[in-house]
Design a protein around this motif. Structure first.
Motif, PDB file in Angstrom:
ATOM      1  N   PRO A 446      -1.072   8.540 -37.261  1.00 29.35           N
ATOM      2  CA  PRO A 446      -0.192   9.699 -37.450  1.00 29.35           C
ATOM      3  C   PRO A 446      -0.972  11.017 -37.487  1.00 29.35           C
ATOM      4  O   PRO A 446      -1.973  11.151 -38.198  1.00 29.35           O
ATOM      5  CB  PRO A 446       0.485   9.428 -38.799  1.00 29.35           C
ATOM      6  N   GLY A 447      -0.541  11.993 -36.707  1.00 28.21           N
ATOM      7  CA  GLY A 447      -1.117  13.336 -36.716  1.00 28.21           C
ATOM      8  C   GLY A 447      -2.475  13.459 -36.064  1.00 28.21           C
ATOM      9  O   GLY A 447      -3.043  14.560 -36.002  1.00 28.21           O
ATOM     10  N   TYR A 448      -3.028  12.365 -35.567  1.00 28.69           N
ATOM     11  CA  TYR A 448      -4.399  12.419 -35.059  1.00 28.69           C
ATOM     12  C   TYR A 448      -4.499  13.215 -33.760  1.00 28.69           C
ATOM     13  O   TYR A 448      -5.508  13.878 -33.502  1.00 28.69           O
ATOM     14  CB  TYR A 448      -4.929  11.000 -34.853  1.00 28.69           C
ATOM     15  N   ALA A 449      -3.450  13.220 -32.945  1.00 26.76           N
ATOM     16  CA  ALA A 449      -3.466  13.979 -31.700  1.00 26.76           C
ATOM     17  C   ALA A 449      -3.594  15.474 -31.975  1.00 26.76           C
ATOM     18  O   ALA A 449      -4.331  16.195 -31.290  1.00 26.76           O
ATOM     19  CB  ALA A 449      -2.209  13.707 -30.880  1.00 26.76           C
ATOM     20  N   ASP A 450      -2.889  15.949 -33.036  1.00 27.44           N
ATOM     21  CA  ASP A 450      -2.980  17.372 -33.379  1.00 27.44           C
ATOM     22  C   ASP A 450      -4.385  17.745 -33.827  1.00 27.44           C
ATOM     23  O   ASP A 450      -4.900  18.823 -33.508  1.00 27.44           O
ATOM     24  CB  ASP A 450      -1.977  17.707 -34.486  1.00 27.44           C
ATOM     25  N   LYS A 451      -5.054  16.846 -34.549  1.00 22.20           N
ATOM     26  CA  LYS A 451      -6.423  17.109 -35.003  1.00 22.20           C
ATOM     27  C   LYS A 451      -7.383  17.229 -33.802  1.00 22.20           C
ATOM     28  O   LYS A 451      -8.254  18.098 -33.782  1.00 22.20           O
ATOM     29  CB  LYS A 451      -6.893  15.996 -35.933  1.00 22.20           C
ATOM     30  N   ILE A 452      -7.203  16.356 -32.807  1.00 23.98           N
ATOM     31  CA  ILE A 452      -8.074  16.395 -31.618  1.00 23.98           C
ATOM     32  C   ILE A 452      -7.880  17.709 -30.867  1.00 23.98           C
ATOM     33  O   ILE A 452      -8.842  18.359 -30.446  1.00 23.98           O
ATOM     34  CB  ILE A 452      -7.784  15.187 -30.695  1.00 23.98           C
ATOM     35  N   LYS A 453      -6.619  18.138 -30.721  1.00 26.58           N
ATOM     36  CA  LYS A 453      -6.342  19.383 -29.992  1.00 26.58           C
ATOM     37  C   LYS A 453      -6.953  20.583 -30.721  1.00 26.58           C
ATOM     38  O   LYS A 453      -7.523  21.486 -30.102  1.00 26.58           O
ATOM     39  CB  LYS A 453      -4.837  19.572 -29.842  1.00 26.58           C
TER      40      LYS A 453
END
Length: 465
Positions: A446-453
């Motif tokens: 959860p939410g990991y894609a936003d952290k990468i961006k």
């Protein structure tokens, strides 16, 4: 009467500008000299002797023991070439056809008509001629008032009156065999080329009072001699039209004959439709009621009835009736498709059999495999048949289902009615009726894609730690 034949095939063919010996250049899928030999076999020539020179071994390698051979070590003219046959033919009774190995379009019936005239008139020699509206460059046939030939005059030697003659020498002859070799012994090379010309035999026979006849062929296009790539292309076009016309007369539909290419030995059933860009090569056999093309090439394959093939390539494949292939499929040697099989776009089949009703609809490779009846193989599935050392077999039982993006690592067997889930890599056998899943379990963070961006934005701005 015994019929013999001499094929003149010793010239190097420098004007072809090729490493390939001239008479081995193909038209309609066969070397020119093979067309000539085939025609001589059709008229039942008892013996055929091919005069070879440059490239002798290549010609022998292709024609094998179908003919006899004589070597012309030095190319000293057409008369000298025919003289090389004296040891083999000189004492024989009968008639001898002399024909060039670069005249692939002469038909069986044309030679038979020439021979019939020769025998009916008791001629010592009969010349095969053609009527040319533009005869420049060709030797002219000079006839007496009653029609008997009095001589052949080369173009450069013609008087203004002789230059108007439109009957030309094609370079093909029928001779009383013994009279031919007797006259050849009198031919000299007292000419600008210092060569021994076969045409001089005609003058010798005329002076001896022998009967010399000329048979004018009905279709002058048969007389074409191929000496360069331009003439080779012209001969190819003429042969293509001849082949296509015969198939049309036999019940095959050509949507665009000018853009459909069929080689000599291809067989096609009635009511088959050929679309533009179709190329049928080698020993291909097409059944009845098929639709082939557009832009499809089929080589040495067997296609049965009611098959549809679009924008695809097949080589040494066998396709049973009511099957559909393409667009953009590739069937390689050893592909064998049963009835009602569907092969879709961007599918490659190699050394594999697919039984009745099997489907491989798109983007798949099936190699070294046995696929049962009514198997469905999904998009992107492949049989992994090569490990870098050996090719191994994949077996798929009847009614099995292979999901999209499946890798079947050969050797492996999928049982009847088995189900392989999409995305699986299968290394072990799947028993009949089983379902196989061979992939990692999905994990969501959860939410990991936003952290990468956010991290990537910092790096681009130069503020990353």
């Amino acid at each position: 009467m015994t019929v013999m034949a001499i094929v003149l095939a010793a010239g190097q063919g420098k004007r072809m500008k090729s490493k390939l010996y001239k008479v081995l250049h193909p038209i309609g899928g066969k070397p020119m000299v093979e067309h000539v030999v085939n025609t001589l076999e059709q008229i039942n020539a008892a013996r055929t002797l091919v005069i070879v020179g440059f490239g002798a071994e290549a010609v022998k390698g292709h024609l094998g023991d179908r003919v006899e051979y004589a070597l012309q070590e030095q190319q000293l003219g057409t008369g000298h070439a025919v003289l090389q046959a004296k040891e083999a033919f000189g004492d024989e009774d009968g008639i001898t056809i002399v024909i060039c190995g670069d005249t692939p379009l002469i038909r069986e019936q044309t030679l038979l008509d020439m021979m019939n005239l020769h025998e009916a008139t008791g001629a010592a020699a009969t010349i095969l001629t053609a009527h040319m509206e533009q005869p420049a460059g060709y030797g002219r046939i000079i006839r007496e008032a009653e029609g008997q030939v009095s001589g052949i005059v080369e173009h450069k030697d013609c008087t203004p009156e002789e230059a108007l003659v439109k009957e030309i020498n094609t370079g093909t002859y029928c001779f009383h065999n013994k009279k031919l070799f007797e006259a050849l012994s009198q031919v000299t090379n007292n000419n600008t080329q210092q060569e021994y010309y076969l045409t001089d035999v005609i003058g010798i026979l005329v002076r001896q009072g022998a009967v010399v006849q000329a048979h004018c062929m009905e279709d002058s296009s048969e007389s074409i001699g191929v000496n360069d790539r331009v003439a080779l292309a012209e001969a190819e076009v003429l042969l293509k039209k001849r082949i296509n016309r015969q198939h049309m007369l036999n019940g095959v539909t050509f949507i665009d004959p000018d853009n459909t290419y069929i080689e000599c030995d291809v067989q096609i059933g009635a009511d088959t439709v050929l679309l533009p860009g179709t190329l049928l090569r080698g020993s291909t056999r097409i059944g009845e009621g098929c639709t082939i093309g557009p832009h499809t090439e089929i080589i040495d394959s067997v296609i049965k009835d009611e098959v549809t093939i679009k924008q695809s390539v097949l080589q040494e494949a066998v396709v049973d009736s009511c099957t559909s292939i393409g667009p953009f499929a590739y069937l390689r040697p050893g592909a064998r498709l049963g009835k009602n099989v569907k092969i879709g776009d961007f599918v490659e089949i190699k050394n594999a059999s697919l039984d009745e009703g099997a489907k491989v609809s798109h983007l798949s490779y099936i190699g070294d495999a046995v696929v049962g009846k009514h198997v469905n193989i999904g998009c992107g599935a492949i049989t992994v048949n090569y490990d870098g050392f050996n090719k191994s077999l994949t077996e798929i039982g009847d009614h099995a289902f292979i999901g999209s993006n499946v890798n079947l690592i050969a050797p492996v067997k999928i049982g009847e009615g088995a189900y392989v889930v999409a995305g699986s890599t299968i290394t072990d056998a799947v028993e009949a009726g089983d379902m196989a899943i061979a992939r990692e379990r999905q994990v969501n963070k959860p939410g990991y894609a936003d952290k990468i961006k956010a991290r990537m934005k910092l790096r681009k701005s130069g503020k990353a730690e």
